[in-house]
Design a protein around this motif. Sequence first.
Motif, mmCIF file in Angstrom:
data_model
loop_
_atom_site.group_PDB
_atom_site.id
_atom_site.type_symbol
_atom_site.label_atom_id
_atom_site.label_comp_id
_atom_site.label_asym_id
_atom_site.label_seq_id
_atom_site.Cartn_x
_atom_site.Cartn_y
_atom_site.Cartn_z
ATOM 1 N N SER A 202 -18.271 10.993 38.061
ATOM 2 C CA SER A 202 -17.273 10.730 39.097
ATOM 3 C C SER A 202 -16.625 9.395 38.768
ATOM 4 O O SER A 202 -17.021 8.715 37.828
ATOM 5 C CB SER A 202 -17.924 10.679 40.489
ATOM 6 N N GLY A 203 -15.639 9.018 39.556
ATOM 7 C CA GLY A 203 -15.012 7.730 39.300
ATOM 8 C C GLY A 203 -13.743 7.535 40.104
ATOM 9 O O GLY A 203 -13.379 8.359 40.942
ATOM 10 N N THR A 204 -13.085 6.430 39.792
ATOM 11 C CA THR A 204 -11.826 6.064 40.422
ATOM 12 C C THR A 204 -10.871 5.583 39.340
ATOM 13 O O THR A 204 -11.279 4.898 38.409
ATOM 14 C CB THR A 204 -12.039 4.938 41.453
ATOM 15 N N ASN B 4 1.603 -0.054 33.542
ATOM 16 C CA ASN B 4 1.089 0.406 32.241
ATOM 17 C C ASN B 4 -0.308 -0.125 31.923
ATOM 18 O O ASN B 4 -0.690 -0.234 30.757
ATOM 19 C CB ASN B 4 2.042 0.056 31.106
ATOM 20 N N LYS B 5 -1.091 -0.462 32.936
ATOM 21 C CA LYS B 5 -2.493 -0.814 32.744
ATOM 22 C C LYS B 5 -3.328 0.092 33.639
ATOM 23 O O LYS B 5 -3.173 0.079 34.861
ATOM 24 C CB LYS B 5 -2.782 -2.264 33.074
ATOM 25 N N ALA B 6 -4.202 0.879 33.006
ATOM 26 C CA ALA B 6 -5.056 1.810 33.747
ATOM 27 C C ALA B 6 -6.499 1.339 33.664
ATOM 28 O O ALA B 6 -6.960 0.915 32.612
ATOM 29 C CB ALA B 6 -4.945 3.215 33.152
ATOM 30 N N ILE B 7 -7.183 1.419 34.791
ATOM 31 C CA ILE B 7 -8.609 1.092 34.849
ATOM 32 C C ILE B 7 -9.321 2.299 35.450
ATOM 33 O O ILE B 7 -8.955 2.768 36.533
ATOM 34 C CB ILE B 7 -8.876 -0.156 35.703
ATOM 35 N N ILE B 8 -10.323 2.783 34.723
ATOM 36 C CA ILE B 8 -11.179 3.844 35.249
ATOM 37 C C ILE B 8 -12.546 3.241 35.508
ATOM 38 O O ILE B 8 -13.178 2.696 34.600
ATOM 39 C CB ILE B 8 -11.298 5.014 34.249
ATOM 40 N N LEU B 9 -12.986 3.315 36.774
ATOM 41 C CA LEU B 9 -14.333 2.927 37.134
ATOM 42 C C LEU B 9 -15.134 4.211 37.194
ATOM 43 O O LEU B 9 -14.903 5.052 38.058
ATOM 44 C CB LEU B 9 -14.342 2.221 38.493
ATOM 45 N N ALA B 10 -16.048 4.392 36.228
ATOM 46 C CA ALA B 10 -16.712 5.685 36.077
ATOM 47 C C ALA B 10 -18.217 5.578 36.263
ATOM 48 O O ALA B 10 -18.820 4.539 35.995
ATOM 49 C CB ALA B 10 -16.413 6.249 34.693
ATOM 50 N N ASP B 11 -18.796 6.695 36.687
ATOM 51 C CA ASP B 11 -20.264 6.847 36.750
ATOM 52 C C ASP B 11 -20.701 7.710 35.600
ATOM 53 O O ASP B 11 -20.084 8.668 35.255
ATOM 54 C CB ASP B 11 -20.681 7.526 38.053
ATOM 55 N N SER C 259 -6.432 7.339 42.129
ATOM 56 C CA SER C 259 -6.972 8.685 42.271
ATOM 57 C C SER C 259 -8.489 8.668 42.192
ATOM 58 O O SER C 259 -9.077 7.836 41.489
ATOM 59 C CB SER C 259 -6.432 9.592 41.155
ATOM 60 N N ILE C 260 -9.100 9.599 42.888
ATOM 61 C CA ILE C 260 -10.542 9.811 42.800
ATOM 62 C C ILE C 260 -10.779 10.843 41.698
ATOM 63 O O ILE C 260 -10.070 11.851 41.614
ATOM 64 C CB ILE C 260 -11.107 10.322 44.138
#
Length: 97
Positions: free
Chosen positions: A82-84, A90-97, A40-41
């Motif tokens: 913002s981010g992705t 069961n492993k979540a990664i958020i790439l965030a600004d 998700s964006i």
Amino acid sequence: MFLEIVTPEAILFSSEVDSFSAPGINGEFQILNNHAPIVSILKEGVVYIHVHNQEKLVLEDLPGQLVAKADDDKILTLAINSGTLELNDNKAIILAD
């Protein structure tokens, strides 16, 4: 589930969590354990990280951007621009600004 939050500057969070909520482009949504895979964006808003079952987590060791919620110190908040988000197995990664 395991959550990792990464920015261009550093890894802000990396730990087991109960659940988390994120600001999606169509509204805020919550991710619970064993959620189906998702990509998700994210838009500007606040990520809420629920760590109620974490006893080892030391709030003082967290980066300054992560703040405990005023009425519940087992909910951490992180403001993002913002981010992705990617979640799988069961492993979540958020790439965030």
